[in-house]
Design an enzyme around this catalytic site. Structure first.
Site, PDB file in Angstrom:
ATOM      1  N   SER A 159     -28.491 -27.515  21.128  1.00  0.00           N
ATOM      2  CA  SER A 159     -27.967 -27.366  22.485  1.00  0.00           C
ATOM      3  C   SER A 159     -26.633 -28.117  22.572  1.00  0.00           C
ATOM      4  O   SER A 159     -25.741 -27.868  21.770  1.00  0.00           O
ATOM      5  CB  SER A 159     -28.981 -27.870  23.516  1.00  0.00           C
ATOM      6  OG  SER A 159     -28.562 -27.554  24.827  1.00  0.00           O
ATOM      7  N   THR A 160     -26.504 -29.055  23.498  1.00  0.00           N
ATOM      8  CA  THR A 160     -25.238 -29.762  23.684  1.00  0.00           C
ATOM      9  C   THR A 160     -24.793 -30.442  22.385  1.00  0.00           C
ATOM     10  O   THR A 160     -25.542 -31.206  21.791  1.00  0.00           O
ATOM     11  CB  THR A 160     -25.370 -30.818  24.791  1.00  0.00           C
ATOM     12  OG1 THR A 160     -25.859 -30.195  25.970  1.00  0.00           O
ATOM     13  CG2 THR A 160     -24.025 -31.465  25.088  1.00  0.00           C
ATOM     14  N   HIS A 169     -28.162 -22.965  22.625  1.00  0.00           N
ATOM     15  CA  HIS A 169     -28.078 -22.759  24.064  1.00  0.00           C
ATOM     16  C   HIS A 169     -26.637 -22.462  24.443  1.00  0.00           C
ATOM     17  O   HIS A 169     -25.777 -23.337  24.378  1.00  0.00           O
ATOM     18  CB  HIS A 169     -28.577 -23.995  24.820  1.00  0.00           C
ATOM     19  CG  HIS A 169     -30.028 -24.278  24.600  1.00  0.00           C
ATOM     20  ND1 HIS A 169     -30.567 -25.528  24.796  1.00  0.00           N
ATOM     21  CD2 HIS A 169     -31.058 -23.488  24.200  1.00  0.00           C
ATOM     22  CE1 HIS A 169     -31.868 -25.492  24.539  1.00  0.00           C
ATOM     23  NE2 HIS A 169     -32.180 -24.263  24.157  1.00  0.00           N
ATOM     24  N   ASP A 217     -36.572 -28.764  24.570  1.00  0.00           N
ATOM     25  CA  ASP A 217     -36.757 -27.436  23.996  1.00  0.00           C
ATOM     26  C   ASP A 217     -36.758 -27.536  22.479  1.00  0.00           C
ATOM     27  O   ASP A 217     -35.867 -28.137  21.872  1.00  0.00           O
ATOM     28  CB  ASP A 217     -35.642 -26.490  24.459  1.00  0.00           C
ATOM     29  CG  ASP A 217     -35.887 -25.048  24.021  1.00  0.00           C
ATOM     30  OD1 ASP A 217     -37.061 -24.671  23.871  1.00  0.00           O
ATOM     31  OD2 ASP A 217     -34.900 -24.308  23.841  1.00  0.00           O
ATOM     32  N   MET A 259     -29.922 -31.968  24.892  1.00  0.00           N
ATOM     33  CA  MET A 259     -30.681 -32.678  25.911  1.00  0.00           C
ATOM     34  C   MET A 259     -31.980 -31.942  26.217  1.00  0.00           C
ATOM     35  O   MET A 259     -32.057 -30.721  26.109  1.00  0.00           O
ATOM     36  CB  MET A 259     -29.855 -32.800  27.188  1.00  0.00           C
ATOM     37  CG  MET A 259     -30.561 -33.562  28.308  1.00  0.00           C
ATOM     38  SD  MET A 259     -29.497 -33.763  29.740  1.00  0.00           S
ATOM     39  CE  MET A 259     -30.652 -34.521  30.894  1.00  0.00           C
TER      40      MET A 259
END
Length: 375
Positions: free
Chosen positions: A188-189, A214, A310, A307
């Protein structure tokens, strides 16, 4: 001189930079609705934003790309060269602007969100969650030196909404016919940079790789094209029916889930609609659960920076199914949330720095999981 850094108990302060008054208002309303965030102010262009930053330093900047007087990409490069701050690009869903977005990510932006727009109640709720979660993740991001609590929304879905636990049983003949270990990666991030580092280090004959990053729809295709032009491996945005084969990297399309399917020795992907899982679509948990059920010990799971949680449950299911599982370590993670959640659940066989990931992937080629574990 930079203002003192905020304490951990203070809310992250967000500066919104966009030439559209309606977008500035919409973002302000969304961010202000979260009790854990604060709108520090808004600016109609980078010059106004620069003046505001001189008076008060935000924790996060939401930045448009196309603006008068100075474009957002130029402003981003100036920020990262002079006073690095977490910047989230807020952009429209357009294919034309997606290549510029990739430049922004490479210039130091930590994430991208789509501009809020009028739509269905489900879309607005998902947009609100995505924007607020991204703001919180960006506030935690560890920025690398460069040259020149989530919203409470009812109905947080698990992977059960897309792929039930008893969805499929692996046949022994299927497992015995497998020649290559499939590498499953979730991020993700900070993941765009991490994935680039990993894929650039892989040779053309690497094991098959499937990825959930993501990222909004439209932008995943541009991300895949960008990587395909840089890497020795073939990289593409996944489509239903795409074969999972050595030398190919498939990236889940934004706003859709990706699952693995198996028929004998042939492994392919299915792209599927459905509700957000762990607040995300695509969801790492969905991919990882399908890997656990379809591939078992013939899969290698990697959970990278991001973050939230998931992928943590899915990585645990992969480990329980006999797969070799890895979580990125804290030092090399931009945001340590997802790997930390997996480690706390006992989902990771090993915790490794980003610099080791490509090496482990190549050790998995034509080897058993036990041989990888012994490395």
């Amino acid at each position: 001189m930079r203002a003192p850094s905020r304490s951990s108990s203070e809310k992250p302060r967000v500066l919104i930079v966009d030439d559209s008054a309606s977008v500035r208002q919409a973002l302000s309303d969304i961010i202000s609705s979260d009790p854990e965030l604060e709108v520090m102010g808004t600016a109609s262009d980078p010059y106004v934003a620069a003046e505001r930053i001189r008076r008060e330093v935000p924790d996060v900047i939401f930045l448009d790309i196309e603006m008068p007087r100075m474009d957002g990409l130029t402003f981003l490069r100036k920020i990262m060269a002079q006073r690095p701050l977490p910047v989230v690009i807020c952009s429209s869903l357009t294919e034309d602007g997606s290549s510029t977005l990739m430049e922004a990510m490479e210039a130091g932006a930590v994430d991208v969100v789509t501009k809020p727009r009028v739509g269905s109640v489900e879309f607005l709720q998902h947009s609100r969650m995505r924007i607020c979660d991204t703001a919180k993740a960006a506030a935690q991001a560890k920025l690398k030196p460069r040259a020149a609590q989530p919203l409470r929304v009812e109905g947080k879905f698990t992977a059960d909404a897309i792929i039930p636990r008893g969805w499929a049983r692996r046949r022994r003949a299927d497992l015995e016919s497998a020649n290559d270990m499939v590498v499953c990666i979730g991020a993700s991030t900070g993941g765009t940079e991490a994935l680039r580092d990993i894929l650039l280090a892989l040779p053309a004959e690497c094991p098959p790789v499937v990825i959930v990053q993501h990222m909004p729809e439209k932008f995943t295709a541009a991300f895949a094209r960008r990587l395909d032009g840089m890497c020795a491996v073939s990289v593409k945005e996944a489509q239903s029916g795409d074969a999972v084969v050595p030398g190919r990297v498939l990236i889940a399309p934004g706003n859709r889930h990706m699952l693995l399917q198996r028929a004998g020795s042939r492994v392919s992907v299915t792209i599927k609609d459905g509700p957000p899982v762990c607040r995300h679509r695509p969801s790492v948990d969905v991919l990882f659960r399908s890997a656990a059920q379809r591939l078992g010990p013939q899969a290698l799971g990697m959970l990278l920076t991001g973050m939230g949680d998931d992928g943590a449950q899915g990585l645990l299911e992969m480990r329980e199914a006999g797969a070799f599982t890895i979580a990125q370590d804290e030092e090399s993670s931009i945001v340590f949330g997802m790997p930390r959640a997996a480690i706390q659940r006992g989902a990771a066989v090993k915790v490794l720095p980003l610099s080791r990931m490509a090496q482990v992937i190549m050790q998995a080629r034509n080897h058993t999981v036990d041989m990888v574990k012994a490395s």
